[in-house]
Design a protein around this motif. Structure first.
Motif, PDB file in Angstrom:
ATOM      1  N   VAL A 274       0.838  -1.203   0.000  1.00  0.00           N
ATOM      2  CA  VAL A 274       0.000   0.000   0.000  1.00  0.00           C
ATOM      3  C   VAL A 274       0.871   1.251   0.000  1.00  0.00           C
ATOM      4  CG1 VAL A 274      -1.644   1.342   1.367  1.00  0.00           C
ATOM      5  CG2 VAL A 274      -1.999  -1.101   1.050  1.00  0.00           C
TER       6      VAL A 274
ATOM      7  N   VAL B 143       0.966   4.225  -2.773  1.00  0.00           N
ATOM      8  CA  VAL B 143       0.760   5.649  -2.468  1.00  0.00           C
ATOM      9  C   VAL B 143       1.940   6.484  -2.968  1.00  0.00           C
ATOM     10  CG1 VAL B 143       0.457   7.330  -0.601  1.00  0.00           C
ATOM     11  CG2 VAL B 143      -0.726   5.136  -0.494  1.00  0.00           C
TER      12      VAL B 143
ATOM     13  N   TRP C 190      -4.084   5.234   5.042  1.00  0.00           N
ATOM     14  CA  TRP C 190      -4.416   4.338   3.930  1.00  0.00           C
ATOM     15  C   TRP C 190      -4.633   2.896   4.374  1.00  0.00           C
ATOM     16  CZ3 TRP C 190      -5.217   5.349  -1.246  1.00  0.00           C
ATOM     17  CH2 TRP C 190      -5.009   6.672  -1.632  1.00  0.00           C
TER      18      TRP C 190
ATOM     19  N   ILE D  57      -8.254   1.766   3.557  1.00  0.00           N
ATOM     20  CA  ILE D  57      -8.830   2.074   2.243  1.00  0.00           C
ATOM     21  C   ILE D  57      -8.932   0.793   1.412  1.00  0.00           C
ATOM     22  CG2 ILE D  57      -8.481   3.292   0.069  1.00  0.00           C
ATOM     23  CD1 ILE D  57      -9.310   5.141   2.275  1.00  0.00           C
TER      24      ILE D  57
ATOM     25  N   LEU E  78      -5.623  10.620  -0.526  1.00  0.00           N
ATOM     26  CA  LEU E  78      -6.558  10.003   0.422  1.00  0.00           C
ATOM     27  C   LEU E  78      -7.948  10.599   0.243  1.00  0.00           C
ATOM     28  CD1 LEU E  78      -6.982   8.150   2.960  1.00  0.00           C
ATOM     29  CD2 LEU E  78      -6.593  10.201   4.323  1.00  0.00           C
TER      30      LEU E  78
ATOM     31  N   ALA F 163      -9.457   9.224  -2.816  1.00  0.00           N
ATOM     32  CA  ALA F 163      -9.950   7.868  -2.560  1.00  0.00           C
ATOM     33  C   ALA F 163     -11.253   7.895  -1.763  1.00  0.00           C
ATOM     34  CB  ALA F 163      -8.889   7.063  -1.817  1.00  0.00           C
TER      35      ALA F 163
END
Length: 334
Positions: free
Chosen positions: A21, A25, A98, A101, A247, A250
């Motif tokens: 992750v 990012v 995150w 998510i 973020l 998202a």
């Protein structure tokens, strides 16, 4: 062996999931910088990055290397420990958000039942890193920029909170995956379009994106809370801001655009993996963020506060009451 399977193996799985992750990012931040520059250049009829690497794709890498190898300069009268901790806190908080998510179905590090509360709580801590940097710099311009950022983030978190409450009323769950699944028949952007607009604009203010980049307004504060930072510490602030921006992209995708769900439940679209749909939607929202920066002039600070407290707050509160009443009257509350 049983100890390894029971305790160490789950930790290793979580570690590698978190690493993937974080890499995702960082890649988004890398190409986000390039996309930002190209979009602004296209709006202004310029070429943008086109020298370093094919089509200028290595320009972000060149900037990264430059920041890594420059000297870290700390002001003589600054509080050195807090000065260094400020950007680290901002970057860590932005990346840790995150963890909940969902990139696709079951593609999430921690699928917790209170994922939306986790996001709301952790992302709110980012202002501490900015305040630490502004105060520790021992200079009036960074401190003024940090104070602006604190007031701005507190003001617009109220509107964001009411928007999230409206979505939760329609879902009946705090789990982010449940919010996406609840939009299988209809994305929430259609029945809750006014709340989508409020969330989108509030996300710009929350992440200090133009036209709400008052904490770093170069015409007033030279460079805001970052003015005394250089090299890697400046890069951490920049990375934290980009991670927070993506973020919010998202979250916009999850709350209003159906997350990883395809736009139409027909054969050509259903063959495309959910993670691809999710990333395309995030990229689209980021494109809108960049277009706003290219087209809309910076607000004055009094206009920023008035928009948050006198416009967004009453509208979002009214829409919460309206949504709850509608769900109760027609007996369709989840």
């Amino acid at each position: 062996m049983s100890l390894f399977i029971s305790y160490i193996m789950p930790l290793l799985i979580i570690f590698f999931q978190s690493l993937l992750v974080m890499i995702a990012v960082l890649l988004m931040a890398y190409f986000g910088i390039y996309a930002d520059r190209k979009i602004w250049a296209a709006v202004q009829l310029r070429k943008g990055p086109n020298v370093v690497g094919p089509f200028g794709l290595l320009q972000s890498a060149a900037d990264l290397l430059k920041l890594l190898f420059k000297e870290i300069i700390i002001p003589e009268k600054a509080n050195k420990m807090i000065f260094i901790l400020g950007p680290i806190v901002t970057c860590f908080v932005a990346l840790s958000s995150w963890a909940v998510i969902p990139f696709a179905e079951n593609w999430v590090v921690a699928d917790i039942n209170v994922g939306i509360l986790y996001i709301f709580a952790v992302s709110s801590l980012g202002v501490y890193g900015i305040m630490m940097g502004g105060w520790a710099s021992n200079s009036k311009y960074p401190f003024m920029g940090a104070m602006r950022s604190a007031a701005q983030m507190v003001s617009y978190e109220v509107s964001i909170g009411f928007v999230i409450i409206t979505v939760l009323l329609c879902v009946g769950s705090l789990n982010l995956s449940d919010i996406v699944i609840a939009q299988k028949k209809l994305w929430f952007i259609f029945p809750l379009f006014p709340m989508f607009v409020i969330f989108f604009v509030s996300a710009l203010a929350e992440t200090n994106r133009p036209p709400f980049d008052l904490p770093e307004a170069e015409a007033e504060l030279v460079a805001g809370y970052q003015i005394e930072y250089s090299s890697t510490l400046f890069m951490l602030y920049f990375l934290g801001e980009l991670a927070a921006t993506f973020l919010m992209c998202a979250m916009t995708t999850i709350l209003f655009l159906g997350g990883w769900l395809p736009p139409l439940n027909i054969v050509p679209f259903t063959f495309i993996p959910g993670v691809v749909w999710f990333m395309l939607k995030v990229a689209f929202v980021f494109y809108l963020f960049s277009m706003v920066k290219a087209l809309v002039p910076r607000y004055r600070y009094d206009q920023l506060m008035r928009l948050g407290w006198k416009v967004f707050l009453p509208i979002s509160l009214f829409w919460v009451v309206l949504t709850a009443s509608f769900l109760l009257i027609f007996d369709i509350a989840p």
